[in-house]
Design an enzyme around this catalytic site. Sequence first.
Site, mmCIF file in Angstrom:
data_model
loop_
_atom_site.group_PDB
_atom_site.id
_atom_site.type_symbol
_atom_site.label_atom_id
_atom_site.label_comp_id
_atom_site.label_asym_id
_atom_site.label_seq_id
_atom_site.Cartn_x
_atom_site.Cartn_y
_atom_site.Cartn_z
ATOM 1 N N HIS A 34 5.252 -3.220 6.865
ATOM 2 C CA HIS A 34 4.364 -2.109 7.224
ATOM 3 C C HIS A 34 3.035 -2.663 7.717
ATOM 4 O O HIS A 34 2.775 -3.857 7.636
ATOM 5 C CB HIS A 34 4.185 -1.128 6.065
ATOM 6 C CG HIS A 34 3.462 -1.669 4.862
ATOM 7 N ND1 HIS A 34 3.927 -2.721 4.109
ATOM 8 C CD2 HIS A 34 2.309 -1.285 4.262
ATOM 9 C CE1 HIS A 34 3.098 -2.960 3.111
ATOM 10 N NE2 HIS A 34 2.093 -2.101 3.188
ATOM 11 N N ASP B 278 -2.843 -6.740 4.466
ATOM 12 C CA ASP B 278 -2.366 -7.790 3.550
ATOM 13 C C ASP B 278 -0.901 -8.173 3.830
ATOM 14 O O ASP B 278 -0.360 -9.072 3.184
ATOM 15 C CB ASP B 278 -2.580 -7.395 2.074
ATOM 16 C CG ASP B 278 -1.813 -6.164 1.658
ATOM 17 O OD1 ASP B 278 -1.911 -5.139 2.350
ATOM 18 O OD2 ASP B 278 -1.098 -6.230 0.633
ATOM 19 N N HIS B 279 -0.278 -7.510 4.804
ATOM 20 C CA HIS B 279 1.088 -7.853 5.217
ATOM 21 C C HIS B 279 1.158 -8.343 6.659
ATOM 22 O O HIS B 279 2.200 -8.833 7.094
ATOM 23 C CB HIS B 279 2.010 -6.639 5.031
ATOM 24 C CG HIS B 279 2.034 -6.154 3.613
ATOM 25 N ND1 HIS B 279 3.094 -6.370 2.768
ATOM 26 C CD2 HIS B 279 1.088 -5.510 2.869
ATOM 27 C CE1 HIS B 279 2.811 -5.869 1.578
ATOM 28 N NE2 HIS B 279 1.594 -5.340 1.609
ATOM 29 N N HIS C 139 -0.195 -2.533 6.916
ATOM 30 C CA HIS C 139 -1.392 -2.925 6.164
ATOM 31 C C HIS C 139 -1.742 -4.399 6.365
ATOM 32 O O HIS C 139 -0.869 -5.250 6.471
ATOM 33 C CB HIS C 139 -1.208 -2.631 4.666
ATOM 34 C CG HIS C 139 -1.364 -1.172 4.340
ATOM 35 N ND1 HIS C 139 -0.894 -0.618 3.169
ATOM 36 C CD2 HIS C 139 -1.945 -0.157 5.034
ATOM 37 C CE1 HIS C 139 -1.173 0.686 3.157
ATOM 38 N NE2 HIS C 139 -1.809 0.982 4.276
ATOM 39 N N HIS D 88 3.783 -7.256 -4.448
ATOM 40 C CA HIS D 88 2.573 -7.443 -5.265
ATOM 41 C C HIS D 88 2.917 -7.736 -6.722
ATOM 42 O O HIS D 88 3.882 -7.183 -7.260
ATOM 43 C CB HIS D 88 1.681 -6.195 -5.230
ATOM 44 C CG HIS D 88 0.992 -5.986 -3.917
ATOM 45 N ND1 HIS D 88 -0.239 -6.523 -3.623
ATOM 46 C CD2 HIS D 88 1.382 -5.302 -2.814
ATOM 47 C CE1 HIS D 88 -0.596 -6.161 -2.395
ATOM 48 N NE2 HIS D 88 0.374 -5.417 -1.875
ATOM 49 N N ASP E 38 5.672 -2.446 -0.200
ATOM 50 C CA ASP E 38 4.835 -1.711 -1.151
ATOM 51 C C ASP E 38 5.452 -0.349 -1.486
ATOM 52 O O ASP E 38 4.732 0.604 -1.800
ATOM 53 C CB ASP E 38 3.426 -1.501 -0.582
ATOM 54 C CG ASP E 38 2.636 -2.806 -0.498
ATOM 55 O OD1 ASP E 38 3.160 -3.859 -0.913
ATOM 56 O OD2 ASP E 38 1.492 -2.761 0.005
ATOM 57 N N HIS F 27 4.119 5.280 1.036
ATOM 58 C CA HIS F 27 2.914 4.441 0.988
ATOM 59 C C HIS F 27 2.281 4.423 2.372
ATOM 60 O O HIS F 27 1.079 4.659 2.533
ATOM 61 C CB HIS F 27 3.333 3.051 0.526
ATOM 62 C CG HIS F 27 2.261 2.021 0.524
ATOM 63 N ND1 HIS F 27 1.258 1.995 -0.419
ATOM 64 C CD2 HIS F 27 2.039 0.951 1.328
ATOM 65 C CE1 HIS F 27 0.466 0.955 -0.177
ATOM 66 N NE2 HIS F 27 0.910 0.314 0.876
HETATM 67 FE FE FE Z 1 0.337 -4.505 0.121
HETATM 68 ZN ZN ZN Z 2 0.511 -1.734 1.668
#
Ligand code: FE
Ligand code: ZN
Length: 255
Positions: free
Chosen positions: A57, A61-62, A59, A171, A133, A114
């Site tokens: 996805h 952090d990915h 975001h 995570h 996530d 999410h």
């Molecule tokens: Fe994440």
């Molecule tokens: Zn995420």
Amino acid sequence: MPSLDIFQYPYNSDNYGILLHSRETGETAAIDAGDANALQAALKDNGWSLSHIFITHHHADHTAGLETAKKNSNCKVTGPGLSSQIPGLDKTVVHGDTFQFAGVEIQVIHTPGHTRDMMNFYLPSENAVFTGDTLFALGCGRLFEGDAEMMWNSLELLKKLPPETTVYCSHEYTEANASFAITIDPENEDLISRIESIREKRANNQPTVPSKLSEELRTNPFLRADAPEIRAQLNMQHASDVEVFAEIRARKDNF
Ligand code: FE
Ligand code: ZN
């Protein structure tokens, strides 16, 4: 029967990245690319070179390491077809797609909630699913772009996978999830003993990810909105599964 080596590495404060490696073809795929340096170090540790990236996805952090990783390796990037927010995708996938990596079948499961674009990757021959996530160990992702109904339907898709499936989430949230889970499902013996082992692992700085879907089904309150004991605990015996799930999610947001 082709099979892959699966290597999990930490980055940022609580993220996990994954490398999938085929000894037969020498190819290596990363699930997500949140940090190019951590990804590079994981590749180097194993002596592997990157051929593919599969993005769950949009975001940061990915995806923050995506462009650098691509420049370093010339890898092919596959990601959600629904997202316009991920630069550098070579190929897009939607729910129900299957594709091959090193002769191994990967099934795409769209699990919005999410984010709208969330794709999970299920590898039947490896008994493994990469849930981004969406499904966490003892938890689920926050509803940033979707609603409770969307997320519950997504989790229902994951619940239908074989119980022996290994669940890799993105995570290390498990210990905090455990403290919350016990407030929803206080009499659950499987949960109580799982929490003990989680606390022991974290005290020794060990990962609690991956887990087995079978243990999530028995202990993760977000998969158990249909369980009579949870409905009784919440005094929601006559509510719909989605309403119970929404209540659990709301309580976690305020926990
Ligand atoms: Fe994440
Ligand atoms: Zn995420």
